[in-house]
Design an enzyme around this catalytic site. Sequence first.
Site, PDB file in Angstrom:
ATOM      1  N   GLN A  19     -13.193  -5.781 -27.144  1.00 11.22           N
ATOM      2  CA  GLN A  19     -13.718  -4.500 -26.633  1.00 11.22           C
ATOM      3  C   GLN A  19     -12.648  -3.845 -25.748  1.00 11.22           C
ATOM      4  O   GLN A  19     -11.476  -4.042 -26.001  1.00 11.22           O
ATOM      5  CB  GLN A  19     -15.048  -4.699 -25.873  1.00 11.22           C
ATOM      6  CG  GLN A  19     -16.223  -5.098 -26.770  1.00 11.22           C
ATOM      7  CD  GLN A  19     -16.216  -6.544 -27.202  1.00 11.22           C
ATOM      8  OE1 GLN A  19     -16.190  -7.443 -26.389  1.00 11.22           O
ATOM      9  NE2 GLN A  19     -16.238  -6.792 -28.510  1.00 11.22           N
ATOM     10  N   ASP A  37     -10.983  -1.100 -29.909  1.00  7.97           N
ATOM     11  CA  ASP A  37     -10.247  -0.707 -31.113  1.00  7.97           C
ATOM     12  C   ASP A  37      -8.893  -0.082 -30.807  1.00  7.97           C
ATOM     13  O   ASP A  37      -8.387   0.754 -31.564  1.00  7.97           O
ATOM     14  CB  ASP A  37     -11.075   0.268 -31.975  1.00  7.97           C
ATOM     15  CG  ASP A  37     -12.390  -0.349 -32.402  1.00  7.97           C
ATOM     16  OD1 ASP A  37     -12.442  -1.582 -32.552  1.00  7.97           O
ATOM     17  OD2 ASP A  37     -13.361   0.413 -32.578  1.00  7.97           O
ATOM     18  N   ASP A  52       2.039   7.366 -34.290  1.00  7.42           N
ATOM     19  CA  ASP A  52       2.265   8.020 -35.582  1.00  7.42           C
ATOM     20  C   ASP A  52       1.112   8.949 -35.977  1.00  7.42           C
ATOM     21  O   ASP A  52       1.317   9.921 -36.700  1.00  7.42           O
ATOM     22  CB  ASP A  52       2.455   6.966 -36.686  1.00  7.42           C
ATOM     23  CG  ASP A  52       1.295   5.993 -36.744  1.00  7.42           C
ATOM     24  OD1 ASP A  52       1.041   5.325 -35.723  1.00  7.42           O
ATOM     25  OD2 ASP A  52       0.623   5.912 -37.793  1.00  7.42           O
ATOM     26  N   LYS A  77      -5.598  -4.182 -30.310  1.00  8.03           N
ATOM     27  CA  LYS A  77      -5.312  -5.453 -29.629  1.00  8.03           C
ATOM     28  C   LYS A  77      -4.923  -6.545 -30.623  1.00  8.03           C
ATOM     29  O   LYS A  77      -3.989  -7.318 -30.383  1.00  8.03           O
ATOM     30  CB  LYS A  77      -6.556  -5.918 -28.845  1.00  8.03           C
ATOM     31  CG  LYS A  77      -7.017  -4.936 -27.790  1.00  8.03           C
ATOM     32  CD  LYS A  77      -8.332  -5.346 -27.176  1.00  8.03           C
ATOM     33  CE  LYS A  77      -9.513  -5.260 -28.111  1.00  8.03           C
ATOM     34  NZ  LYS A  77      -9.913  -3.912 -28.525  1.00  8.03           N
ATOM     35  N   GLY A  90     -13.685  -6.450 -33.878  1.00  6.89           N
ATOM     36  CA  GLY A  90     -13.049  -6.417 -35.195  1.00  6.89           C
ATOM     37  C   GLY A  90     -11.573  -6.176 -34.945  1.00  6.89           C
ATOM     38  O   GLY A  90     -11.180  -5.084 -34.539  1.00  6.89           O
ATOM     39  N   HIS A  91     -10.763  -7.208 -35.094  1.00  8.94           N
ATOM     40  CA  HIS A  91      -9.335  -7.113 -34.768  1.00  8.94           C
ATOM     41  C   HIS A  91      -8.525  -7.163 -36.055  1.00  8.94           C
ATOM     42  O   HIS A  91      -8.548  -8.159 -36.776  1.00  8.94           O
ATOM     43  CB  HIS A  91      -8.939  -8.247 -33.806  1.00  8.94           C
ATOM     44  CG  HIS A  91      -9.606  -8.132 -32.465  1.00  8.94           C
ATOM     45  ND1 HIS A  91      -9.390  -9.015 -31.443  1.00  8.94           N
ATOM     46  CD2 HIS A  91     -10.468  -7.196 -31.974  1.00  8.94           C
ATOM     47  CE1 HIS A  91     -10.099  -8.630 -30.382  1.00  8.94           C
ATOM     48  NE2 HIS A  91     -10.763  -7.540 -30.694  1.00  8.94           N
TER      49      HIS A  91
END
Length: 430
Positions: free
Chosen positions: A230, A13, A339, A16, A40-41
């Site tokens: 991953q 996470d 940020d 990528k 989950g991208h």
Amino acid sequence: MKVDVILGLQWGDEGKGKIVDVFSPQYDVIARFQGGPNAGHTIEFDGKKFVLHTIPSGIFHKNSMNVIGNGVIIDPVILFREIDKLSETGMKPEENLLIANRAHLILPTHRMLDSVFETAKKDAKIGSTLKGIGPTYTDKYARNGIRVGNICYPGFRKTYDNLKELHLKMVSSYNFDITALTLDGVPFAEYEARWFESIERMKDLKVLDAEVFINKSLVEGRSVLAEGAQGTMLDVDFGSYPFVTSSSTIAAGVCTGLGVSPHNIGKVFGVFKAYCTRVGSGPFPTELINETGEKLRQGGKEFGSTTGRPRRCGWLDLPALKYAIMLNGVDSLIMMKADVLNPFERLSVCTAYKESGKFLDSYPYELSSEGLEPQYTEVEGWHTDLIDSSSMEALPVALKNYVKFIEDFVELPIDTISLGPDRLQTLQRN
Ligand code: GDP
Ligand code: IMO
Ligand code: MG
């Protein structure tokens, strides 16, 4: 030409998906080399947000061909859920999507096994995404798996039934009721029916010897970008075992997961967050189980892209980052989510580990050892919004110092900095 690589250097996470999307216009081919729908991208542009699990993150660029490599494992139901979602927006993802015939299939009973084994682990749970990852890779290496290339074979149904039967035998001692099992909220039998419908639909996709396609692309001068899933600290060999995933998430995985020689690996881009997160169980030395951790979670919207679970948050771990850089031969660093640190007046960074009072000179084998203590260095935060930052040069001094501090520690340049989820919120060094 050589295959460039984008992969995660932490516990997944890292961002990528966003970076692959940003880099995609420079590449002809984007290829996932390992993992499955545990990934989950997230990609955001023009006020839209997409989360991809199996499809490579280059899919939004019509000119790039997207390859699901042989090292990836595929749940056809999830693959078509993604394809259908993209199609609803007017896209035609099938047109620039290729699937390796050697990629293995995740059966509904692989997902069943994942649930049964996780439940049986009780307090030692991995925190798996329950997408069937461990059992599918286990079957691949046990030489029981079923590959995409077999879906058109006349004996396919029989092969499926035999493997399903084996799986049911495996759980027979667990006092487990398959009729009560739901997968993504769908009863098992219904999921299985969808699975076969999706297998039929798969026959219309472009399935091929992807390793030949990739190698031919290189010979013919087309640029190829490999997309990791991953992160290095979840790698089956070098991650915090057993709290890892079941594939090689590191650059070496590109060779086996796409069928390219080590000679053909080009630049390796390592993606990391300006802090750390982890989802699921397992040791996380710099974790902040306090208000600061909550501030990172809320500010970074740190909730899993695949499961929605809250991500554990903590300070940046530089010894871990340096270890990951070594394993991957990283050439260039990409720092994400700077940020999220905007509201902080002071930041801490882990710069060493002590065990039983002594400094360690290498990254610890057992992260959960009693007496292992991360050592922190405090640095000044920039404590300001970064809205006007349009170039690396225009960044606040304290952020530039943070970047320099990391670069000096790991002895590599940070060439890209991400300041928000949108593809445009990305600064690159000239
Ligand atoms: P991946 O699995 O490595 O592709 O990362 P995920 O998509 O699971 O998680 C990264 C999350 O951070 C997503 O929600 C992204 O939209 C978001 N994100 C990416 N880069 C930035 C960034 O620079 N700033 C912020 N605030 N969010 C980002
Ligand atoms: P992306 O590609 C973060 C974690 C799970 C669990 C462990 C094993 O989005 O970065 P598995 O489902 O593989 O059996 O789970 O690995 N995990 C991830 N964490 N990002 C991911 O992928 C992950 N894929 C698996 O939470 O701890
Ligand atoms: Mg993710």
